[in-house]
Design an enzyme around this catalytic site. Sequence first.
Site, PDB file in Angstrom:
ATOM      1  N   HIS A  47      55.115  58.064  45.309  1.00 33.12           N
ATOM      2  CA  HIS A  47      56.073  59.173  45.167  1.00 33.12           C
ATOM      3  C   HIS A  47      56.796  59.098  43.823  1.00 33.12           C
ATOM      4  O   HIS A  47      58.021  58.944  43.752  1.00 33.12           O
ATOM      5  CB  HIS A  47      57.090  59.161  46.324  1.00 33.12           C
ATOM      6  N   LYS A  87      55.244  50.732  50.921  1.00 31.87           N
ATOM      7  CA  LYS A  87      56.201  51.490  50.119  1.00 31.87           C
ATOM      8  C   LYS A  87      56.003  51.227  48.630  1.00 31.87           C
ATOM      9  O   LYS A  87      55.381  50.244  48.224  1.00 31.87           O
ATOM     10  CB  LYS A  87      57.633  51.085  50.493  1.00 31.87           C
ATOM     11  N   ARG A 130      46.872  79.464  60.728  1.00 34.27           N
ATOM     12  CA  ARG A 130      47.303  78.315  61.517  1.00 34.27           C
ATOM     13  C   ARG A 130      47.639  78.740  62.957  1.00 34.27           C
ATOM     14  O   ARG A 130      47.301  78.059  63.918  1.00 34.27           O
ATOM     15  CB  ARG A 130      48.529  77.679  60.840  1.00 34.27           C
TER      16      ARG A 130
HETATM   17  N1  LIG Z   1      61.023  62.245  58.539  1.00 36.67           N
HETATM   18  C1  LIG Z   1      59.879  61.584  58.481  1.00 36.67           C
HETATM   19  O1  LIG Z   1      59.813  60.376  58.743  1.00 36.67           O
HETATM   20  C2  LIG Z   1      58.620  62.312  58.135  1.00 36.67           C
HETATM   21  C3  LIG Z   1      57.358  61.731  58.368  1.00 36.67           C
HETATM   22  C4  LIG Z   1      56.202  62.469  58.082  1.00 36.67           C
HETATM   23  C5  LIG Z   1      56.323  63.769  57.546  1.00 36.67           C
HETATM   24  N2  LIG Z   1      57.567  64.285  57.305  1.00 36.67           N
HETATM   25  C6  LIG Z   1      57.780  65.648  56.762  1.00 36.67           C
HETATM   26  O2  LIG Z   1      57.501  66.621  57.765  1.00 36.67           O
HETATM   27  C7  LIG Z   1      57.267  67.869  57.121  1.00 36.67           C
HETATM   28  C8  LIG Z   1      56.007  68.523  57.688  1.00 36.67           C
HETATM   29  O3  LIG Z   1      54.868  67.740  57.314  1.00 36.67           O
HETATM   30  P1  LIG Z   1      53.398  68.152  57.763  1.00 36.67           P
HETATM   31  O4  LIG Z   1      52.516  67.003  57.427  1.00 36.67           O
HETATM   32  O5  LIG Z   1      53.389  68.681  59.137  1.00 36.67           O
HETATM   33  O6  LIG Z   1      53.083  69.356  56.757  1.00 36.67           O
HETATM   34  P2  LIG Z   1      51.956  70.479  56.944  1.00 36.67           P
HETATM   35  O7  LIG Z   1      51.694  71.042  55.592  1.00 36.67           O
HETATM   36  O8  LIG Z   1      50.830  69.968  57.759  1.00 36.67           O
HETATM   37  O9  LIG Z   1      52.685  71.606  57.842  1.00 36.67           O
HETATM   38  C9  LIG Z   1      53.765  72.376  57.398  1.00 36.67           C
HETATM   39  C10 LIG Z   1      53.700  73.721  58.095  1.00 36.67           C
HETATM   40  O10 LIG Z   1      54.917  74.426  57.805  1.00 36.67           O
HETATM   41  C11 LIG Z   1      54.581  75.800  57.764  1.00 36.67           C
HETATM   42  N3  LIG Z   1      55.682  76.551  57.163  1.00 36.67           N
HETATM   43  C12 LIG Z   1      56.044  76.625  55.856  1.00 36.67           C
HETATM   44  N4  LIG Z   1      57.122  77.428  55.733  1.00 36.67           N
HETATM   45  C13 LIG Z   1      57.443  77.863  56.988  1.00 36.67           C
HETATM   46  C14 LIG Z   1      58.453  78.704  57.539  1.00 36.67           C
HETATM   47  N5  LIG Z   1      59.359  79.291  56.742  1.00 36.67           N
HETATM   48  N6  LIG Z   1      58.462  78.913  58.871  1.00 36.67           N
HETATM   49  C15 LIG Z   1      57.562  78.328  59.664  1.00 36.67           C
HETATM   50  N7  LIG Z   1      56.583  77.541  59.220  1.00 36.67           N
HETATM   51  C16 LIG Z   1      56.523  77.305  57.898  1.00 36.67           C
HETATM   52  C17 LIG Z   1      53.265  75.822  57.006  1.00 36.67           C
HETATM   53  O11 LIG Z   1      52.566  77.051  57.201  1.00 36.67           O
HETATM   54  C18 LIG Z   1      52.544  74.619  57.606  1.00 36.67           C
HETATM   55  O12 LIG Z   1      51.715  74.988  58.700  1.00 36.67           O
HETATM   56  C19 LIG Z   1      57.158  67.527  55.612  1.00 36.67           C
HETATM   57  O13 LIG Z   1      58.386  67.814  55.001  1.00 36.67           O
HETATM   58  C20 LIG Z   1      56.903  66.051  55.606  1.00 36.67           C
HETATM   59  O14 LIG Z   1      57.298  65.441  54.385  1.00 36.67           O
HETATM   60  C21 LIG Z   1      58.694  63.577  57.583  1.00 36.67           C
END
Ligand SMILES: NC(=O)c1ccc[n+]([C@@H]2O[C@H](COP(=O)([O-])OP(=O)(O)OC[C@H]3O[C@@H](n4cnc5c(N)ncnc54)[C@H](O)[C@@H]3O)[C@@H](O)[C@H]2O)c1
Length: 372
Positions: free
Chosen positions: A96, A75, A203
């Site tokens: 970040h 972190k 995708r």
């Molecule tokens: N809570 C946690 O602990 C944790 C951990 C890891 C990642 N995350 C979060 O999870 C989220 C996804 O991360 P990722 O690595 O899969 O990102 P990514 O970029 O690989 O995938 C995101 C997907 O969302 C799609 N998308 C965007 N707008 C959309 C909509 N309106 N409808 C449907 N699909 C849509 C995009 O086309 C893309 O394929 C991010 O916000 C990331 O920060 C959270």
Amino acid sequence: MKIGCPTEIKPQEFRVGMTPDAAREAVLRGHEVVIQQGAGLGAGFTDEDYAAAGAVILDTAEEIFATADMIVKVKEPQAVERKMLRENQLLFTYLHLAPDPEQTKDLLESGCTAIAYETVTDDRGGLPLLAPMSEVAGRLAPQVGSWTLQKANGGRGVLMGGVPGVAPAKVVVIGGGVVGTHAAKIAAGMGADVTILDRSLTRLKYLDDVFGRTFKNQYSTAGATAELVREADMVIGAVLVPGAAAPKLVSRAQLSEMKPGAVLVDVAIDQGGCFETSKATTHADPIYEVDGIMHYCVANMPGAVARTSTQALGNATMPFMLNLANKGWRQACEDDPHLLNGLNVHAGQLTYYAVGEALGIDVLSPKLALKQ
Ligand SMILES: NC(=O)c1ccc[n+]([C@@H]2O[C@H](COP(=O)([O-])OP(=O)(O)OC[C@H]3O[C@@H](n4cnc5c(N)ncnc54)[C@H](O)[C@@H]3O)[C@@H](O)[C@H]2O)c1
């Protein structure tokens, strides 16, 4: 190089910046590794594991920061850690900085050189040091969602895979990126009836080609989402619009149309969440109910499986960490533009444009920073 790894002190953080395996790889290349006593315990690695790998165990974070040329963490450094950073010291960790002016100010004042995991890139336009945590969170989502679906936890009392003669749970995954794909894979593996929604046709084509009938996919429109959400036992939110807050894709009004006890798992909560009723929760108190619908919204999901997460992160960071140690940060960044993209701070100057823009601070071009 002397590489130091302190114990993480952010609340609820059990991961550690270096595994014993990573320490061994560094020692084998002639580097010295110092690790804080107990640093690996949260992830199931003992001091003996590190000592056997050739690392030296030190008692306090102060000793680690005072002696190491490079600090490897998980972190962002907390305020007390930032006070211990010094000029010419290299920091390699998640930072970040964009939403964190205080941390940015302290890092600039310290004179250190900081490379942020989250902005290191790869040849395919991906973020290789963020992806492992998305894989973990994605695979964890159906696991925590299925627990929440159990009656005693407030859920509908539906079994993911059903049984012969009883239909499986219906799972909808919104967003088919790294998180969504891994979530869909695991939910389908548990026997659920899974549909993934995404806005990117490229995708969707990829998912269709690679996963065939394992799970269904559909183009994400408000209408399609509403229809699927109404019928779902579990909805997993996994969208990301780079650089923006997550779009709200399920409104509070829609909850009343859902099946009572259905579960929303909002993985995108770290970007504000993609359900109107989402609010960040912790591992200590992960779920809550709104209008009869259960919500799971833990912002640091990988922390729940600290050992797997530490190993996954370690596998991804190790080659970069070794390059930084072998060549020094300047040469390593000169040779690898993807690592250079990770450079956020150098000798009192910000070197990452998006952070500069977010915080209104002048930025020194990372290429020029290499010359300083
Ligand atoms: N809570 C946690 O602990 C944790 C951990 C890891 C990642 N995350 C979060 O999870 C989220 C996804 O991360 P990722 O690595 O899969 O990102 P990514 O970029 O690989 O995938 C995101 C997907 O969302 C799609 N998308 C965007 N707008 C959309 C909509 N309106 N409808 C449907 N699909 C849509 C995009 O086309 C893309 O394929 C991010 O916000 C990331 O920060 C959270």
